[in-house]
Design a protein around this motif. Sequence first.
Motif, short mmCIF file in Angstrom:
data_model
loop_
_atom_site.label_atom_id
_atom_site.label_comp_id
_atom_site.label_asym_id
_atom_site.label_seq_id
_atom_site.Cartn_x
_atom_site.Cartn_y
_atom_site.Cartn_z
N UNK A 22 38.28 11.32 2.55
CA UNK A 22 39.32 10.56 1.87
C UNK A 22 39.75 9.32 2.65
N UNK A 23 39.81 9.42 3.97
CA UNK A 23 40.18 8.27 4.79
C UNK A 23 38.95 7.43 5.11
N UNK A 24 37.88 8.10 5.53
CA UNK A 24 36.68 7.38 5.97
C UNK A 24 35.86 6.76 4.86
N UNK A 25 35.74 7.44 3.72
CA UNK A 25 34.90 6.91 2.64
C UNK A 25 35.69 6.25 1.52
N UNK A 26 36.82 6.84 1.14
CA UNK A 26 37.61 6.25 0.06
C UNK A 26 38.59 5.21 0.56
N UNK A 27 38.83 5.18 1.86
CA UNK A 27 39.75 4.19 2.42
C UNK A 27 41.22 4.53 2.26
N UNK A 28 41.52 5.82 2.01
CA UNK A 28 42.91 6.24 1.89
C UNK A 28 43.59 6.15 3.26
N UNK A 29 44.90 6.10 3.24
CA UNK A 29 45.70 6.13 4.46
C UNK A 29 46.05 7.58 4.79
N UNK A 30 45.98 7.93 6.06
CA UNK A 30 46.45 9.24 6.52
C UNK A 30 47.94 9.10 6.76
N UNK A 31 48.74 9.73 5.92
CA UNK A 31 50.18 9.59 5.96
C UNK A 31 50.78 10.58 6.96
N UNK A 32 50.26 11.81 6.95
CA UNK A 32 50.80 12.83 7.85
C UNK A 32 49.73 13.87 8.13
N UNK A 33 49.72 14.36 9.36
CA UNK A 33 48.85 15.47 9.77
C UNK A 33 49.64 16.26 10.79
N UNK A 34 50.39 17.26 10.32
CA UNK A 34 51.28 18.03 11.17
C UNK A 34 50.82 19.48 11.27
N UNK A 35 50.82 20.01 12.47
CA UNK A 35 50.48 21.40 12.73
C UNK A 35 51.59 22.30 12.19
N UNK A 36 51.22 23.27 11.38
CA UNK A 36 52.19 24.21 10.81
C UNK A 36 52.09 25.59 11.47
N UNK A 37 51.21 25.70 12.47
CA UNK A 37 51.02 26.99 13.14
C UNK A 37 50.03 27.87 12.37
N UNK A 39 46.88 27.88 12.34
CA UNK A 39 45.72 27.18 11.80
C UNK A 39 46.01 26.35 10.57
N UNK A 40 47.26 26.36 10.12
CA UNK A 40 47.63 25.58 8.94
C UNK A 40 48.16 24.22 9.36
N UNK A 41 47.89 23.23 8.50
CA UNK A 41 48.38 21.87 8.74
C UNK A 41 48.94 21.31 7.44
N UNK A 42 49.83 20.35 7.58
CA UNK A 42 50.38 19.61 6.45
C UNK A 42 49.71 18.24 6.52
N UNK A 43 48.69 18.05 5.65
CA UNK A 43 47.89 16.84 5.69
C UNK A 43 48.08 16.08 4.37
N UNK A 44 48.61 14.87 4.48
CA UNK A 44 48.89 14.05 3.30
C UNK A 44 48.12 12.74 3.44
N UNK A 45 47.38 12.40 2.37
CA UNK A 45 46.65 11.13 2.30
C UNK A 45 47.09 10.39 1.05
N UNK A 46 46.85 9.07 1.08
CA UNK A 46 47.32 8.25 -0.03
C UNK A 46 46.42 7.03 -0.19
N UNK A 47 46.13 6.64 -1.43
CA UNK A 47 45.41 5.38 -1.62
C UNK A 47 46.23 4.23 -1.03
N UNK A 48 45.55 3.20 -0.53
CA UNK A 48 46.30 2.08 0.03
C UNK A 48 47.20 1.45 -1.03
N UNK A 49 48.45 1.22 -0.65
CA UNK A 49 49.39 0.58 -1.56
C UNK A 49 50.12 1.54 -2.48
#
Length: 131
Positions: A22-37, A39-49
């Motif tokens: 999503x970030x590398x090929x589609x060019x989305x922005x990585x908004x958040x990548x937080x460890x939730x403990x 092995x879980x993470x809160x990972x949010x991506x978004x199209x630019x703009x």
Amino acid sequence: MRQHLGLIALLVRDYDEAIGFYVGKLGFDLIEDSDQGGGRRWVVVSPPGAKETRLLLAQAAGGSQIERVGDQTGGRVFLFLMTDDFERDHRAMQAAGVVFLEAPRRETYGRVAVFEDLYGNRWDLLQPSDP
């Protein structure tokens, strides 16, 4: 009253491979990548703009979720990536290795082509027609 969709959860096999696509090929922005403990993470991506709706990359946990990775909609187009420049984004996505399932076409609602994400979910790349 004003409401909007804030996040859409998308089942993924692995956080890092999904971020890579999503970030590398589609060019989305990585908004958040937080460890939730655990092995879980809160990972949010978004199209630019994008200002409101974003994707929550949710790593599948357990058999039924794992079975649905790449098939959350039974093979229908799942998400619509709106663009202000179809040609620019189509070229960039092709150059990055994104798989399009068809040649671009014109419809009454705009210029469109269906592509797949790394798991096989179908998306429309869509530049709406002028009103």
